[in-house]
Motif scaffolding. Structure first.
Motif, mmCIF file in Angstrom:
data_model
loop_
_atom_site.group_PDB
_atom_site.id
_atom_site.type_symbol
_atom_site.label_atom_id
_atom_site.label_comp_id
_atom_site.label_asym_id
_atom_site.label_seq_id
_atom_site.Cartn_x
_atom_site.Cartn_y
_atom_site.Cartn_z
ATOM 1 N N THR A 138 -5.981 0.181 -7.198
ATOM 2 C CA THR A 138 -5.078 -1.113 -6.908
ATOM 3 C C THR A 138 -4.497 -1.364 -8.510
ATOM 4 O OG1 THR A 138 -6.214 -1.971 -5.104
ATOM 5 C CG2 THR A 138 -4.626 -3.526 -6.523
ATOM 6 N N LYS A 145 -1.801 -0.995 -3.549
ATOM 7 C CA LYS A 145 -3.141 -0.073 -3.272
ATOM 8 C C LYS A 145 -2.593 1.180 -3.174
ATOM 9 C CE LYS A 145 -7.355 0.318 -0.900
ATOM 10 N NZ LYS A 145 -8.327 -0.236 0.242
ATOM 11 N N ALA A 177 0.840 -1.253 -0.069
ATOM 12 C CA ALA A 177 -0.053 0.155 0.138
ATOM 13 C C ALA A 177 1.101 1.263 -0.039
ATOM 14 C CB ALA A 177 -0.868 0.102 1.171
ATOM 15 N N GLN A 231 -3.193 5.322 -2.622
ATOM 16 C CA GLN A 231 -4.217 6.206 -2.434
ATOM 17 C C GLN A 231 -3.495 7.668 -2.412
ATOM 18 O OE1 GLN A 231 -5.329 6.223 1.898
ATOM 19 N NE2 GLN A 231 -7.029 7.604 1.378
#
Lengths: 114, 111
Positions: B85, B106, B10, B108
Motif C-alpha cells: 500500500t 493498494k 486499489a 498488487q
C-alpha cells in the motif's frame, strides 16, 4: 534515519483493562507522534509527544483515554485506558528528526480488545 | 481543513506493466508532501519528500512528481515485490500543522 522499536508488537486484552505501549528511538529526537490505524484505514494522529511538557492531543482524543509520557528525547509511552473493542487497532509511533521533514515509523503494535 | 485524496484505491498490474498513482491535495500552503510504502503488518516506510511544484525524485522503479495540486507516483516495469500500500501525506505550512495522510493505494503486481 532513526530506527524505532515498539513493545509489545501485539497483544490481546480484555475490555476494561489498560495497555501501555513503549516506543524507543536510537537517537535523540524532538518530535514524537502517536498514530492509530484501524483495519483497512489510513493513519490518524492521536497526539504529539513533547519532551518536558504535556502531549498535544488531536480532536477526538483525550488525555484520560490516551495518557502519554515522554521522559526523555529517545522514549515515549502511550497508554490505552479502559479499553473497549472499538480500540482494536494498530498503534504506531513516529519521529521527525527536524520540523517539516519526513517521519520515520516504528513497526506498530497490533491491539485486539475482546 | 486539509484534504488528501488518493486514487485509485486499489490497482492490479501485471509484472512489467507501468502505471501511476495519484495524490491530490488541498492546502493553503504546502510545507512538504511525502510518499510512504506500507507492507501488511508493518509500519510505513519512507520513500520521498517533495517540497515544490516541478520537483521530481527517483528511487529504483519509482518516480515521484509534484504539481501545485497533486503528486504522482510513477511505477516503471513493476515487480511482484513492489506490491504494497502506497501512502501519500501532506504537511501544511504555517505555524504548527499536523501531517495528514491519504487513505492509500493498494498495489498488487502479478507475476
Amino acid at each position: 534515519s532513526a530506527v524505532i522499536s515498539q513493545k509489545p508488537s501485539r497483544d490481546i486484552c480484555q475490555r476494561g483493562t489498560s495497555l501501555t505501549i513503549q516506543c524507543q528511538v536510537d537517537s535523540q529526537v524532538t518530535m514524537m507522534f502517536w498514530y492509530r490505524q484501524q483495519p483497512g484505514q489510513s493513519l490518524t494522529l492521536i497526539a504529539t509527544a513533547n519532551q518536558g511538557s504535556e502531549a498535544t492531543y488531536e480532536s477526538g482524543f483525550v488525555i484520560d483515554k490516551f495518557p502519554i509520557s515522554r521522559p526523555n528525547l529517545t522514549f515515549s509511552t502511550l497508554t490505552v485506558s479502559n479499553m473497549s473493542p472499538e480500540d482494536s487497532s494498530i498503534y504506531l509511533c513516529s519521529v521527525e528528526e527536524r520540523r517539516g521533514a519526513e517521519q520515520y515509523f516504528g513497526p506498530g503494535t497490533r491491539l485486539t480488545v475482546t | 481543513e486539509d484534504q488528501v485524496t488518493q486514487s485509485p484505491e486499489a490497482l492490479r498490474l501485471q509484472e512489467g506493466e507501468s502505471s501511476s498513482l495519484n495524490c491530490s491535495y488541498t492546502v493553503s500552503g504546502l510545507r512538504g508532501l511525502f510518499w510512504y510504502r506500507q507492507d501488511p503488518g508493518k509500519g510505513p516506510e519512507f520513500l520521498f519528500t517533495l517540497y515544490s511544484a516541478g520537483e521530481e525524485k527517483e528511487k529504483e522503479r519509482l518516480k515521484a512528481t509534484l504539481t501545485k495540486k497533486e503528486s504522482f507516483l510513477h511505477i516503471t516495469a513493476p515487480k511482484p515485490e513492489d506490491s504494497a500500500t502506497y501512502l501519500c501525506a501532506v504537511h501544511e505550512s504555517g505555524g504548527y500543522q499536523k501531517v495528514t495522510f491519504g487513505t492509500g493505494t493498494k498495489l498488487q503486481v502479478i507475476p
